[in-house]
Design an enzyme around this catalytic site. Structure first.
Site, PDB file in Angstrom:
ATOM      1  CD  GLU A  32      -7.981  -8.095  -1.101  1.00 35.58           C
ATOM      2  OE1 GLU A  32      -7.050  -8.530  -0.447  1.00 35.58           O
ATOM      3  OE2 GLU A  32      -8.076  -6.906  -1.434  1.00 35.58           O
ATOM      4  CE  LYS A  76      -3.683  -2.721   1.895  1.00 37.42           C
ATOM      5  NZ  LYS A  76      -4.876  -2.793   2.703  1.00 37.42           N
ATOM      6  CG  HIS A 120      -7.166  -2.923  -2.900  1.00 37.74           C
ATOM      7  ND1 HIS A 120      -7.686  -2.191  -1.871  1.00 37.74           N
ATOM      8  CD2 HIS A 120      -6.509  -3.966  -2.335  1.00 37.74           C
ATOM      9  CE1 HIS A 120      -7.338  -2.761  -0.720  1.00 37.74           C
ATOM     10  NE2 HIS A 120      -6.616  -3.841  -0.977  1.00 37.74           N
ATOM     11  N   GLY A 157      -2.072  -7.503   3.148  1.00 38.99           N
ATOM     12  CA  GLY A 157      -1.815  -6.069   3.250  1.00 38.99           C
ATOM     13  C   GLY A 157      -0.886  -5.800   4.421  1.00 38.99           C
TER      14      GLY A 157
HETATM   15  P1  PGA Z   1      -5.036  -6.438   5.045  1.00 40.91           P
HETATM   16  O1  PGA Z   1      -5.200  -5.915   3.561  1.00 40.91           O
HETATM   17  O2  PGA Z   1      -4.259  -7.734   4.973  1.00 40.91           O
HETATM   18  O3  PGA Z   1      -4.286  -5.362   5.762  1.00 40.91           O
HETATM   19  O4  PGA Z   1      -6.406  -6.651   5.583  1.00 40.91           O
HETATM   20  C1  PGA Z   1      -5.497  -6.798   2.520  1.00 40.91           C
HETATM   21  C2  PGA Z   1      -5.631  -6.017   1.261  1.00 40.91           C
HETATM   22  O5  PGA Z   1      -5.980  -4.835   1.327  1.00 40.91           O
HETATM   23  O6  PGA Z   1      -5.395  -6.547   0.178  1.00 40.91           O
END
Ligand code: PGA
Length: 266
Positions: A169, A14, A97, A238
């Site tokens: 997701e 990110k 996303h 993430g």
């Molecule tokens: P997270 O994010 O593992 O922090 O929940 C996953 C993602 O946004 O792909």
């Protein structure tokens, strides 16, 4: 006998890490993650970090993904980076996303155009789809997944679809939003639904080739349980992906699953 597909472990960094922090993380990941048969590890740094990371990283061990790109190949689009520009750098691009859908208001058509541009430029899309908590509570999960999937794939041939990665997701399970922990038995049917949709529309050969993975608050403790869901072929990580210890733990968990599956078959 069909060769089993590699388990995909994707780390979405990110908007974290400057160039030197990214470099430090790459060195640590390189030290702590072994090249393992049956596993493919992908790193998705920020756009700024992508180039230096690509120079540093051992490409036999890690593949690279961008987190986004613009659907036109070139032109007067201030501030944007195209799939064409990413061709030599990234093997994959994450598209759709939920943070992009929600914060940057990317709609179904824009995501469809990005998926097409990605394919046109020879990059593999990692298409993210998933419902919000409100949609899930209202019993709309299947409709949402269907709509997101069908529009995104609408310009593609069955062969192109078979090359893609689809990440389920659920928005409510992503740490950015509600961050609830999705129970593996709760989401298994949603992964199956996505697979069935691909089969229905693009045929069994496409369904057998396409890779369908899970993402949402996956860490080194929970990865194994998700990877044991039938038909779950990887995880999109993430928060835990910028912690080398956790991310290496996830890669090890995947390797144990691969090993156990191979032993069972013997
Ligand atoms: P997270 O994010 O593992 O922090 O929940 C996953 C993602 O946004 O792909």
């Amino acid at each position: 006998m069909k060769k089993p597909k590699k388990i995909l472990i994707i780390g979405n960094w990110k908007m974290n890490l400057n160039v030197s922090q990214a470099s430090l993380l790459v060195s640590r990941l390189d030290k702590h993650i072994k090249t393992r048969k049956g596993i493919e590890v992908v790193l998705a740094p920020s756009m700024l970090d992508l180039q230096p990371v690509s120079m540093q990283v051992d490409r036999r061990k890690f593949r690279l993904a961008a987190q986004n790109a613009y659907h036109h190949d070139e032109g007067a689009f201030t501030g944007e980076v195209s799939f064409t520009m990413l061709r030599e750098l990234a093997h994959y691009v994450i598209i759709g996303h939920s943070e992009r859908r929600i914060y940057f208001k990317e709609d179904l058509d824009e995501i469809r155009d990005k998926v097409s541009a990605c394919m046109r430029n020879g990059i593999t899309p990692i298409l993210c789809i998933g419902e919000t908590k409100t949609e899930r509570r209202a019993g709309e999960t299947r409709q949402v997944l269907h709509d997101q999937l069908m529009t995104a794939l609408s310009n593609l041939t069955a062969e192109e679809v078979s090359e893609m990665v689809i990440a389920y997701e659920p928005v409510w399970a992503i740490s950015t939003f509600e961050g609830d922990i999705a129970k593996p038995d709760e989401i298994g049917k949603d992964l199956t639904f996505i697979r069935d949709q691909v089969k229905e529309l693009y045929g069994v050969q496409t369904e057998e080739k396409v890779r369908i993975i899970y993402g949402g608050s996956v860490d080194d403790h929970s990865a194994r349980a998700y990877l044991e869901i039938p038909g779950c072929e990887g995880v999109l990580v993430g928060g835990a992906s910028i912690n080398y210890h956790k991310f290496a733990g996830i890669a090890e968990a995947a390797y144990r699953v691969v090993k156990e599956n191979a032993e069972e078959k013997e």
